[in-house]
Design an enzyme around this catalytic site. Structure first.
Site, PDB file in Angstrom:
ATOM      1  CD  GLU A 105      -2.341   1.444   2.627  1.00  0.00           C
ATOM      2  OE1 GLU A 105      -3.565   2.049   1.966  1.00  0.00           O
ATOM      3  OE2 GLU A 105      -1.538   1.179   4.135  1.00  0.00           O
ATOM      4  CD1 TRP A 106       3.392   5.312  -2.065  1.00  0.00           C
ATOM      5  CD2 TRP A 106       2.765   5.288  -3.698  1.00  0.00           C
ATOM      6  NE1 TRP A 106       3.819   6.661  -2.289  1.00  0.00           N
ATOM      7  CE2 TRP A 106       3.992   6.433  -3.553  1.00  0.00           C
ATOM      8  CE3 TRP A 106       2.332   5.336  -5.273  1.00  0.00           C
ATOM      9  CZ2 TRP A 106       4.290   7.373  -4.687  1.00  0.00           C
ATOM     10  CZ3 TRP A 106       2.717   6.313  -6.700  1.00  0.00           C
ATOM     11  CH2 TRP A 106       3.611   7.613  -5.709  1.00  0.00           C
ATOM     12  NE  ARG A 107      -1.937   6.649   4.360  1.00  0.00           N
ATOM     13  CZ  ARG A 107      -1.769   6.313   5.857  1.00  0.00           C
ATOM     14  NH1 ARG A 107      -1.769   5.435   6.310  1.00  0.00           N
ATOM     15  NH2 ARG A 107      -1.948   7.853   6.586  1.00  0.00           N
ATOM     16  NE  ARG A 130      -6.784   5.501   5.950  1.00  0.00           N
ATOM     17  CZ  ARG A 130      -7.731   5.032   4.536  1.00  0.00           C
ATOM     18  NH1 ARG A 130      -8.433   6.444   3.840  1.00  0.00           N
ATOM     19  NH2 ARG A 130      -6.809   4.045   4.217  1.00  0.00           N
ATOM     20  CD  GLU A 139     -12.670   7.817   7.202  1.00  0.00           C
ATOM     21  OE1 GLU A 139     -11.578   6.835   6.912  1.00  0.00           O
ATOM     22  OE2 GLU A 139     -13.223   8.594   6.359  1.00  0.00           O
ATOM     23  CG  HIS A 145      -9.208   4.481   8.335  1.00  0.00           C
ATOM     24  ND1 HIS A 145     -10.090   4.170   7.493  1.00  0.00           N
ATOM     25  CD2 HIS A 145      -8.924   3.426   8.553  1.00  0.00           C
ATOM     26  CE1 HIS A 145      -9.493   4.116   6.413  1.00  0.00           C
ATOM     27  NE2 HIS A 145      -8.624   2.730   7.825  1.00  0.00           N
ATOM     28  CE  LYS A 195      -8.159  -0.060   6.020  1.00  0.00           C
ATOM     29  NZ  LYS A 195      -7.054   0.148   5.832  1.00  0.00           N
ATOM     30  NE  ARG A 220      -3.477  -3.384  13.598  1.00  0.00           N
ATOM     31  CZ  ARG A 220      -3.396  -2.941  13.075  1.00  0.00           C
ATOM     32  NH1 ARG A 220      -3.476  -3.375  11.457  1.00  0.00           N
ATOM     33  NH2 ARG A 220      -4.342  -1.774  12.874  1.00  0.00           N
ATOM     34  CB  SER A 256       0.199   3.288   7.826  1.00  0.00           C
ATOM     35  OG  SER A 256      -0.586   1.388   7.963  1.00  0.00           O
ATOM     36  CD  GLN A 309      -0.177  -0.724  10.139  1.00  0.00           C
ATOM     37  OE1 GLN A 309       0.879  -0.252   9.885  1.00  0.00           O
ATOM     38  NE2 GLN A 309      -1.225  -0.004   9.393  1.00  0.00           N
TER      39      GLN A 309
END
Length: 291
Positions: A75-77, A117, A121, A184, A211, A253, A272, A276
Site C-alpha cells: 500500500e502506497w500511502r 488517507r 481518518e 476509519h 474496509k 490482525r 501507518s 500494526q
C-alpha cells in the site's frame, strides 16, 4: 490484472455480465476480488504492507524490504509521500513521477494499492474532495500501451463527498482496478449493527472490498468488531477487511481468517496505523492460527 472486471462470479455467464457493468451490483455468488492472481476473500488472508516513505529513495528502499516478506500487496500511502509539497498539483505530479520506479520494484506478482488517507481518518494531511478525486483518477488512468496498469487497487474513503466517491469508483471499474472502500474511526468502536451497515453500504456504493478500521476502548470493543466481520461475511457478497486498531486490537490482525477478514496490515519498518505488527510475525501467526 488486465481490463477484465476484478470481481469474479461463479459462472462464465455471470462473469460476462459483471464485466459489462461499470459498477457491480451486489451478488451473493461473488466471493473474491482478484489482482495479479491474488484472490482476496479466498483461504488465508493477504498481508498488506504500507509504504510510508516521504522521499522517492526512502519509498523505494521500503518497497525493496517489503518484497522480501510474504506480503503480496503493498500500500502506497500517498498522504505520507512528499509532505514538503504543500501545493496539491505539485504533489500530484511528484506522485505520478515516482509511480513507474515503484511499480518496477514490486515486480509482476505483487499488487499495488494506492491510498490517500485524509487527516479526518488518521492520515497525514488534509485534502479537498475535488483534489482527492483528481489525484486518484489520475493514478487509475495511468497505463502504457500493451502493459498492465501499474495500480491494482485504489482506496477511497466512503465518507467523502458522494460525487467524489462515485467518480473514483466508476473510474476504477472502467480501468479494471479493484476498489477498497474504507472507513476509519480513530476514537471509538461503533455498535455491531452500525459496523455491519457501513460494510453493506460500502458494497452498495460499488466497493469491491469494503474496509472498516476502528479503535477499541476495551476488550469487548474488539469482540464487537470481530462479530460484525462475521455477520457481514454471512451476506456472501464478497471480501471485506475488518480491523481493530491499537494494542488492544492486535488479535484482530492475526485472527483475520477465523473472523472472515480478507486481509490484514503489517509493517516492514515504520507502520501507518496504531497496532500494526511486523509482517514476518503476522505471517507466522496467520499460519499458526489457521482454523
Amino acid at each position: 490484472m488486465n481490463d477484465e472486471h476484478p470481481v469474479h462470479d461463479a459462472t462464465p455467464a455471470d462473469t460476462a455480465a459483471a464485466e459489462a457493468a461499470a459498477v457491480p451490483e451486489t451478488d451473493a455468488r461473488r466471493r473474491t476480488a482478484t489482482v495479479r492472481g491474488i484472490e482476496l476473500g479466498r483461504a488465508r488472508p493477504e498481508i498488506i504492507v504500507p509504504l510510508v516513505g516521504s522521499e522517492t529513495e526512502e519509498l523505494l528502499a521500503q518497497a525493496d524490504a517489503a518484497v522480501s516478506t510474504p506480503a503480496r500487496i503493498l500500500e502506497w500511502r500517498l498522504d505520507r509521500f512528499r509532505s514538503d509539497l504543500e501545493d496539491i498539483g505539485e504533489h500530484r505530479e511528484a506522485v505520478l513521477a515516482a509511480l513507474p520506479a515503484l511499480r518496477a520494484r514490486l515486480g509482476p506478482d505483487r499488487a499495488l494499492l494506492v491510498t490517500f488517507r485524509t487527516a479526518a481518518e488518521g492520515g497525514a494531511r488534509a485534502i479537498a474532495d475535488r483534489d482527492l478525486g483528481i489525484l486518484l483518477e489520475s493514478l487509475i488512468a495511468v497505463r502504457r500501451a500493451g502493459t498492465q496498469s501499474p495500480v491494482d487497487l485504489v482506496d477511497i474513503e466512503t465518507s467523502r463527498a458522494p460525487a467524489t466517491v462515485a467518480r473514483v469508483i466508476s473510474a476504477a471499474h472502467r480501468h479494471g482496478t479493484v476498489v477498497v472502500g474504507s472507513f476509519h474511526d480513530m476514537e471509538t468502536t461503533p455498535s455491531e449493527a452500525e459496523l455491519v451497515e457501513i460494510l453493506r453500504a460500502q458494497r452498495r456504493l460499488g466497493a469491491d472490498v469494503p474496509k472498516i478500521a476502528v479503535t477499541p476502548r476495551g476488550p469487548r470493543d474488539v469482540l464487537t468488531l470481530l462479530s460484525a466481520s462475521l455477520t457481514a461475511a454471512e451476506d456472501l457478497s464478497g471480501p471485506h477487511i475488518a480491523i481493530s486498531m491499537g494494542p488492544l486490537g492486535a488479535s484482530s490482525r492475526v485472527a483475520a481468517e477465523t473472523f472472515a477478514s480478507a486481509a490484514t496490515f503489517a509493517t516492514v519498518g515504520e507502520g501507518s496505523a496504531p497496532g500494526q505488527l511486523r509482517a514476518q510475525d503476522v505471517a507466522g501467526m496467520l499460519e499458526l492460527l489457521r482454523p
